[in-house]
Design an enzyme around this catalytic site. Structure first.
Site, PDB file in Angstrom:
ATOM      1  N   SER A 164     -21.664   3.023 -23.232  1.00  0.00           N
ATOM      2  CA  SER A 164     -22.856   3.053 -22.383  1.00  0.00           C
ATOM      3  C   SER A 164     -23.763   4.215 -22.803  1.00  0.00           C
ATOM      4  CB  SER A 164     -22.418   3.142 -20.921  1.00  0.00           C
ATOM      5  OG  SER A 164     -23.488   2.917 -20.050  1.00  0.00           O
ATOM      6  N   ASP A 176     -24.691  -8.429 -21.303  1.00  0.00           N
ATOM      7  CA  ASP A 176     -24.485  -7.129 -20.651  1.00  0.00           C
ATOM      8  C   ASP A 176     -25.697  -6.799 -19.782  1.00  0.00           C
ATOM      9  OD1 ASP A 176     -24.043  -4.429 -19.995  1.00  0.00           O
ATOM     10  OD2 ASP A 176     -23.136  -3.991 -21.927  1.00  0.00           O
ATOM     11  N   HIS A 210     -19.481  -4.834 -19.408  1.00  0.00           N
ATOM     12  CA  HIS A 210     -20.026  -3.585 -19.947  1.00  0.00           C
ATOM     13  C   HIS A 210     -18.862  -2.678 -20.330  1.00  0.00           C
ATOM     14  CE1 HIS A 210     -23.008  -0.447 -20.490  1.00  0.00           C
ATOM     15  NE2 HIS A 210     -22.380   0.343 -19.642  1.00  0.00           N
TER      16      HIS A 210
END
Length: 552
Positions: free
Chosen positions: A241, A464, A493
């Site tokens: 991320s 995502d 994710h």
């Protein structure tokens, strides 16, 4: 990027388990305020030399670092400058955790695996800690990697005990219930603007002059100091991320310091996207994931009885929101808490069964699962407030944001017409950046040239919501020689070490052998979660076909 579910598959599995100055560097140089300029470069070299000499004095982990840590896991600290332009000024300490490589081949107990150094992991945020990361070595998906690498986690600056940042009283941060209107009134917008101003002031008042130094560029510099303190000539890093963004900054600033790098669920590093436009893209992508979730619930109407079409499921959700707006469940769960809990379903489909079950139970007269799922965790209030403070400071410091509310209102009113699920809640989370008191940085242009950087492995899911797929494509274009592995028709994710065997095979091949696809590869989606935990079946009426046959 919204920081609601921060861990990649590694962290998700881990949390579930717990519940049951080197030569040759070629940093990029620029003169933008707060950017990678000459003073910061010299300061980084000074800090790296110190860390290389000092190392890390690992010892037993305290309960504040990692509660109930196993004996094989050790903790320590690494010292970094608060301001790299003044390396001899104020210093801060970052907490670090490590589990040494087991060197045991899980496929052959008689074979000793060569140690390949340290694997440093960051789960994103900004503001998430990876202090628990070394524990993933106990999971089957990670045992081969844990055999070859020391698994290293750390708390980035501002997080946990690493020069912690706070912007308001944690009790106030978790006050509940709260509203979450899909189409807010002008009065409600004014209230949230006032709250955003107050929050920004609180950050400045509590952090003082330190506030400006919580940035992605400093996170990348800290990473190089950590590399040196671990005794690594070159860094092996896995970021998920937001961790992919400052990992990409690191690759741009210190390309020759990279050994291997995994960017899992890559965010878009385009300077024009950091961070205002990335958040707009994120809100649009979450709408697609919300649609995926509703479609799944509809296909399991026999279990959840929330509607046999996505439109009917939406109606059930809207009904729950309306009821909670009138009376909070358990006195603490209003529309805001509901939306926050359901947003996690946009991060990972592993949340789908529990979220659907809680919605169903509430509509059928049992609010307890919803309260258990969505009520604020008072014990974790300080940690949640700290995470949000770091998230806000880093994103606000990193780049320019619109300072005119009319821009926010225009852009998000348009977006909310087609993507109502997350748009306005994303605005309220980031709105303090419109009133931010610290100087803004100019984002670094993430980019590497041919031969500057070893191959970087990028992992991404096509659907995502938190890190929309175009960001992975952009990252792939900007890091020359990088390779992209895509999970098709899926949206979880954080992929590494998760449910997709194909993705994990690429991850293992890269980290263990340095093998990568030619440029891009794709994997079929992992299996959808099994529907379970629905409400008790309706009692069939006497004489109905179901009553006569007893079929379920």
């Amino acid at each position: 990027m919204r920081a609601a579910a921060l861990y990649s598959a590694a962290g998700t599995l881990l949390l579930t388990t717990l519940a049951a100055a080197p030569a040759g560097g070629a940093p990029a140089v620029g003169g933008a305020p707060g950017g990678p300029g000459t003073a910061e470069l010299r300061g980084t070299e000074v800090a790296v030399a110190r860390a290389l000499a000092a190392g890390i004095d690992f010892g037993a982990c305290s309960s504040a670092d990692v509660p109930k840590a196993p004996s094989g896991m050790r903790c320590g600290t690494v010292t970094v400058p608060l301001d790299y332009a003044h390396a001899n000024g104020e210093q801060i300490k970052l907490t670090v955790s490590r589990a040494p490589a087991t060197q045991k081949d899980p496929r052959n107990s008689k074979r000793k695996v060569p140690r390949q150094g340290a694997l440093v992991y960051n789960p994103g945020g900004p503001g998430a800690s990876s202090m628990f990361f070394p524990l993933v070595g106990a999971l089957p998906e990670w045992k081969r990697i844990a055999a070859a690498y020391d698994l290293v986690g750390y708390a980035p600056r501002g997080t946990g005990r690493s020069a912690p940042l706070s912007c308001e009283d944690p009790k106030r941060f978790v006050e509940a219930p709260t509203a979450s209107p899909t189409h807010p009134s002008e009065e409600y917008k004014r209230q949230r603007m006032a709250q955003a101003r107050a929050y920004a002031r609180g950050c400045a008042q509590r952090a003082g002059n330190r506030l400006r130094f919580y940035t992605s560029l400093n996170n990348a510099r800290d990473l190089d100091v950590l590399r040196a303190a671990l005794g690594e000539d070159r860094l092996t890093f896995m970021g998920a991320s937001y961790g992919t963004y400052f990992g990409a900054l690191y690759a741009t600033m210190f390309p020759s310091h990279v050994r291997r790098m995994v960017l899992d669920s890559a965010v878009n590093p385009d300077p024009e996207k950091i961070w205002y436009r990335n958040n707009l893209d994120q809100s649009a992508a979450f709408e697609e994931r919300w649609a995926d979730f509703r479609d799944w619930i509809a296909r399991h109407d026999d279990v959840y009885r929330l509607g046999d079409t996505p439109a009917k499921v939406q109606l059930s959700y809207d009904t729950v929101r309306q009821r909670l707006a009138g009376k909070a469940a358990g006195g603490k769960v209003g529309p805001g808490q509901l939306q926050g809990a359901l947003l996690k379903a946009g991060y990972s489909d592993s949340y789908w069964p529990s979220r659907a079950q809680a919605l169903s139970a509430y509509l059928h007269g049992d609010p307890k699962p919803l309260v258990a799922m969505a009520a604020p965790d008072l014990k974790g209030a300080a940690e949640a407030e700290n995470l949000n403070a770091v998230y806000t400071a880093v994103e606000c410091n990193d780049a320019s944001w619109p300072t005119d509310w009319k821009v926010w209102d225009r852009d998000n009113t348009r977006l909310a017409r087609v993507a109502p699920f997350e748009t306005w809640d994303n605005v309220w989370m980031n709105l303090p950046c419109a009133y931010w008191p610290a100087p803004r940085r100019q984002p670094l242009d993430v980019r590497t040239g041919r031969g500057e950087l070893p191959p970087v492995l990028i992992l991404a899911a096509e659907r995502d919501g938190a890190a929309p797929y175009p960001g992975a494509l952009e990252m792939n274009r900007r890091l020359d020689g990088s390779v992209l592995v895509t999970e098709r028709d899926a949206g979880t994710h954080g992929l590494g070490g998760g449910a997709n065997k194909c993705v994990n095979e690429h991850l293992d091949a890269y980290l263990l052998e340095g093998r990568v696809p030619v440029r891009r590869a794709s994997c079929a989606p992992h299996e959808e979660p099994v529907a379970s935990g629905g409400p008790a079946p309706k009692k069939p009426q006497e004489g109905s076909p179901r009553a006569r046959t007893g079929r379920h």
